[in-house]
Write an enzyme that holds these catalytic residues in place. Sequence first.
Site, PDB file in Angstrom:
ATOM      1  N   GLU A  81      14.837  18.619  37.851  1.00  0.00           N
ATOM      2  CA  GLU A  81      13.496  18.706  37.261  1.00  0.00           C
ATOM      3  C   GLU A  81      12.352  18.365  38.219  1.00  0.00           C
ATOM      4  O   GLU A  81      11.369  17.736  37.819  1.00  0.00           O
ATOM      5  CB  GLU A  81      13.415  17.829  36.005  1.00  0.00           C
ATOM      6  CG  GLU A  81      14.489  18.153  34.974  1.00  0.00           C
ATOM      7  CD  GLU A  81      14.475  17.219  33.771  1.00  0.00           C
ATOM      8  OE1 GLU A  81      13.477  16.512  33.579  1.00  0.00           O
ATOM      9  OE2 GLU A  81      15.471  17.212  33.040  1.00  0.00           O
ATOM     10  N   GLU A 115      21.757   5.714  25.290  1.00  0.00           N
ATOM     11  CA  GLU A 115      21.468   4.484  26.047  1.00  0.00           C
ATOM     12  C   GLU A 115      22.334   3.364  25.510  1.00  0.00           C
ATOM     13  O   GLU A 115      22.392   3.114  24.318  1.00  0.00           O
ATOM     14  CB  GLU A 115      19.991   4.147  25.899  1.00  0.00           C
ATOM     15  CG  GLU A 115      19.615   2.785  26.390  1.00  0.00           C
ATOM     16  CD  GLU A 115      19.568   1.756  25.263  1.00  0.00           C
ATOM     17  OE1 GLU A 115      19.925   0.588  25.539  1.00  0.00           O
ATOM     18  OE2 GLU A 115      19.175   2.106  24.146  1.00  0.00           O
ATOM     19  N   LYS A 172      -0.912  -0.059  36.664  1.00  0.00           N
ATOM     20  CA  LYS A 172       0.325   0.517  37.198  1.00  0.00           C
ATOM     21  C   LYS A 172       0.363   0.400  38.721  1.00  0.00           C
ATOM     22  O   LYS A 172       1.373  -0.020  39.307  1.00  0.00           O
ATOM     23  CB  LYS A 172       0.420   1.982  36.786  1.00  0.00           C
ATOM     24  CG  LYS A 172       1.579   2.768  37.409  1.00  0.00           C
ATOM     25  CD  LYS A 172       1.484   4.234  37.059  1.00  0.00           C
ATOM     26  CE  LYS A 172       2.580   5.053  37.719  1.00  0.00           C
ATOM     27  NZ  LYS A 172       3.915   4.755  37.173  1.00  0.00           N
ATOM     28  N   HIS A 176      15.948   1.915  34.030  1.00  0.00           N
ATOM     29  CA  HIS A 176      14.623   1.308  34.134  1.00  0.00           C
ATOM     30  C   HIS A 176      14.611   0.124  35.099  1.00  0.00           C
ATOM     31  O   HIS A 176      13.577  -0.496  35.299  1.00  0.00           O
ATOM     32  CB  HIS A 176      14.136   0.854  32.758  1.00  0.00           C
ATOM     33  CG  HIS A 176      13.898   1.992  31.822  1.00  0.00           C
ATOM     34  ND1 HIS A 176      14.814   2.378  30.884  1.00  0.00           N
ATOM     35  CD2 HIS A 176      12.861   2.852  31.692  1.00  0.00           C
ATOM     36  CE1 HIS A 176      14.345   3.422  30.211  1.00  0.00           C
ATOM     37  NE2 HIS A 176      13.167   3.720  30.690  1.00  0.00           N
ATOM     38  N   CYS A 212      17.732   7.526  23.557  1.00  0.00           N
ATOM     39  CA  CYS A 212      17.656   6.255  24.282  1.00  0.00           C
ATOM     40  C   CYS A 212      16.643   5.304  23.665  1.00  0.00           C
ATOM     41  O   CYS A 212      15.714   5.719  22.988  1.00  0.00           O
ATOM     42  CB  CYS A 212      17.304   6.484  25.749  1.00  0.00           C
ATOM     43  SG  CYS A 212      15.738   7.307  26.026  1.00  0.00           S
ATOM     44  N   TYR A 233       3.800   5.159  32.381  1.00  0.00           N
ATOM     45  CA  TYR A 233       2.756   5.720  31.527  1.00  0.00           C
ATOM     46  C   TYR A 233       3.027   7.206  31.318  1.00  0.00           C
ATOM     47  O   TYR A 233       3.602   7.876  32.174  1.00  0.00           O
ATOM     48  CB  TYR A 233       1.369   5.568  32.165  1.00  0.00           C
ATOM     49  CG  TYR A 233       0.967   4.159  32.533  1.00  0.00           C
ATOM     50  CD1 TYR A 233       1.664   3.042  32.064  1.00  0.00           C
ATOM     51  CD2 TYR A 233      -0.116   3.924  33.365  1.00  0.00           C
ATOM     52  CE1 TYR A 233       1.272   1.769  32.400  1.00  0.00           C
ATOM     53  CE2 TYR A 233      -0.512   2.644  33.712  1.00  0.00           C
ATOM     54  CZ  TYR A 233       0.195   1.561  33.237  1.00  0.00           C
ATOM     55  OH  TYR A 233      -0.192   0.292  33.575  1.00  0.00           O
ATOM     56  N   ILE A 263      21.537  12.544  32.960  1.00  0.00           N
ATOM     57  CA  ILE A 263      20.733  12.900  31.790  1.00  0.00           C
ATOM     58  C   ILE A 263      19.746  14.013  32.097  1.00  0.00           C
ATOM     59  O   ILE A 263      19.293  14.716  31.200  1.00  0.00           O
ATOM     60  CB  ILE A 263      20.015  11.647  31.241  1.00  0.00           C
ATOM     61  CG1 ILE A 263      21.043  10.558  30.935  1.00  0.00           C
ATOM     62  CG2 ILE A 263      19.218  11.978  29.995  1.00  0.00           C
ATOM     63  CD1 ILE A 263      22.192  11.010  30.033  1.00  0.00           C
ATOM     64  N   CYS A 297      19.700   7.105  30.957  1.00  0.00           N
ATOM     65  CA  CYS A 297      18.567   8.006  30.782  1.00  0.00           C
ATOM     66  C   CYS A 297      18.341   8.731  32.101  1.00  0.00           C
ATOM     67  O   CYS A 297      19.149   8.606  33.034  1.00  0.00           O
ATOM     68  CB  CYS A 297      17.334   7.188  30.348  1.00  0.00           C
ATOM     69  SG  CYS A 297      16.004   8.172  29.619  1.00  0.00           S
ATOM     70  N   ASP A 320      17.048  17.243  24.460  1.00  0.00           N
ATOM     71  CA  ASP A 320      16.931  15.790  24.285  1.00  0.00           C
ATOM     72  C   ASP A 320      16.123  15.439  23.044  1.00  0.00           C
ATOM     73  O   ASP A 320      15.055  16.008  22.806  1.00  0.00           O
ATOM     74  CB  ASP A 320      16.243  15.171  25.501  1.00  0.00           C
ATOM     75  CG  ASP A 320      17.138  15.174  26.730  1.00  0.00           C
ATOM     76  OD1 ASP A 320      18.336  15.454  26.589  1.00  0.00           O
ATOM     77  OD2 ASP A 320      16.633  14.901  27.838  1.00  0.00           O
TER      78      ASP A 320
END
Length: 767
Positions: free
Chosen positions: A499, A679, A19, A707, A659, A531, A446, A739, A614
């Site tokens: 959030e 989505e 990552k 994304h 999604c 991840y 979302i 999303c 969700d």
Amino acid sequence: MVQSSVLGFPRIGGQRELKKVTEAYWGGKVSVDDLLAKGKELRAHNWKLQKDAGVDVIPSNDFSFYDQVLDLSLLFNAIPERYTKFNLSPIDVFFAMGRGLQRKATESTAAVDVTALEMVKWFDSNYHYVRPTFSHSTDFKLNTSAGVKPVDEYLEAKALGIETRPVILGPVSYLYLGKADKDSLDLEPISLLEKVLPVYKELLAKLKEAGATEVQIDEPVLVLDLPEAVKSKFQTAYDALVGDNLPQLILTTYFGDVRPNLDAIKSLPVAGFHFDFVRVPEQADEVASILNGKQTLSVGIVDGRNIWKTDFAKATAFVNKVADKVGKDKVIVSTSSSLLHTPVDLDNEKKLDPVIKDWFSFATQKVQEVVTIAKNVSGEDVSEALAANAKSIKSRQESSITTNPKVQERLATVNEALSTRKAPFDERLPAQQAKYNLPLFPTTTIGSFPQTKDIRINRNKFVKGELTAQQYEEFINKEIETVVRFQEEIGLDVLVHGEPERNDMVQYFGEQLDGFAFTTNGWVQSYGSRYVRPPVVVGDVSRPKAMTVKESVYAQSITKKPMKGMLTGPVTCLRWSFPRDDVSQKVQALQLGLALRDEVQDLEAAGITVIQVDEPAIREGLPLRAGKERSDYLNWAAQSFRVATSGVENDTQIHSHFCYSDLDPNHIKALDADVVSIEFSKKDDPNYIQEFSNYPNHIGLGLFDIHSPRIPSKEEFVARIEEILKVYPANKFWVNPDCGLKTRGWEETRASLTNMVDAAKHFRAKN
């Protein structure tokens, strides 16, 4: 001697090295050489780990910088034309297909603006693959611009003195899991089999030339309900892929029951088969019966999808039973699937309760489990390992941690009345319209907003005790206010608090619910560089105190616009955790539904009357085959959601979000949510819109891909909405992203949402 094998190992690294280097490459902080070097280092580590553990059959080509299916599309030149016109390097074409690319022109490079390919769930897992996209003009050939990956990685391992078995997705699955591009919607991808087989054959010949004697060829679609026209293609495919100059093939399938498709594969000229006996142990007799006496049977008995220790006594007994049928010399002990779906190494967990930790087995430990079971079946002395394993299994079975009588008593009260709203939607709607007075084309997001470096640093400081609870709360409140003011500024209609206090949409709740354990390094790849750390359901689930009310109430107190309370639904909490394997998933989902019911009612009592629960994993959990198991699942999955959401007044508006799955409107209709968001931005089949045209409640079809760093223009949003409104009524349509925005940066978030809101205003002016 009975051999041991592993079907695939996590590629992310024990400390998320993949990552870090991938995102550094995307950010221009490291070179392509640095990226490739880190990949080589991770592969070498994984191969050596398995060899040192004593694994006989070690996989190669199970590594990817983004997704293994996307690797194959690049290798086979299944690259839609829109990605080929920018003169990008092979690695940048690969990433553009996976996540899109938007780049301004410079003195030396042209501007690039291209969306990503569609991404969907890998069967019923939380891993997302990049769907191959084909057209009538797809020109299959070995694209050697970046080498021949399966061959190169096989030789890489060989240079380290490690013989491996390359892994390749099989031709029938590759095509069947793909889709037709928007300019070729009349194309059935499976019809391209004759075109792609020569490329498979060329690849296999190159592997044989490099020294590979055997290849693991995955055909996971064999656990699906396949049309006869697809079943018939297996014989065609594998007759073409067997020959003297080609390696032997081990046909591999996992995640389900292959028996309904046995006729399609029983006569294939392959060297052996692999089946998942963790998921479906009862298929053993029938699948063993198709072997011709020369073929091997790889017995998937160590769970590649969960973290519980394998019961060595039961596993050994099962393998011995299979060996009695096919011959011990024909048996291979294996993981049920790739270990991609499990965390890397339990030894990295320093804070787990040692009692609970003793019940777990991560990928590194599962490698050793495979070896131990194979040795035990072979008659080697592994008595010490057997004794330790038996002690762990008994400890879990007898532990009081797993049982809570009060939770079980409450579960017995669940009935239809508890899972039904006070009035149907058409009666609730007027009360909600009067209360919120929203405009046509109401806009929202979302839930999550960018998780900045500053947020992560302060959360880490709080966890380490470097910030007091009051200091951390003050920081979080400032972040919430920033998000609220931004939403007001651009004109969103229903707001979220962003959030900032949440590490993950499931982990955050798991850490606050009784019955869960959670890790510090139990990372699992969800897609690309995303991840997650799934919590583990270790016992009966309940909610000791409110989890989200404080932040939601604060956010509502600083705005006059409706503020959504944000929760993760019971099925998603279950599916995105590692569930118990000693009680049914239905029981676990209903327990979660009851815990969330308490939270929903506390939010409503505190004045938060728009509440989003969700359920993106509800499609993921759908059994892979039609039948009673599937209908039962749909019933209890919907019921667990309704248990969570039905204890509210008619004017409280319940939202839900879904999604990255192939949704059927019937999967969500039974939830009876007032508003759902789906989505949609990468769906280019107009029939998909039509499927939702008669959905009775309100719906938001997601308008941009979160994304991808790409920023859609206002005009692009307008064009997308125009297409939707051809089949979907304007008075039911909400405007929102695909999303949550957690993984995006603020610059692109601001621009994308501003353009989205401006597009909604455009349509309000027209109506």
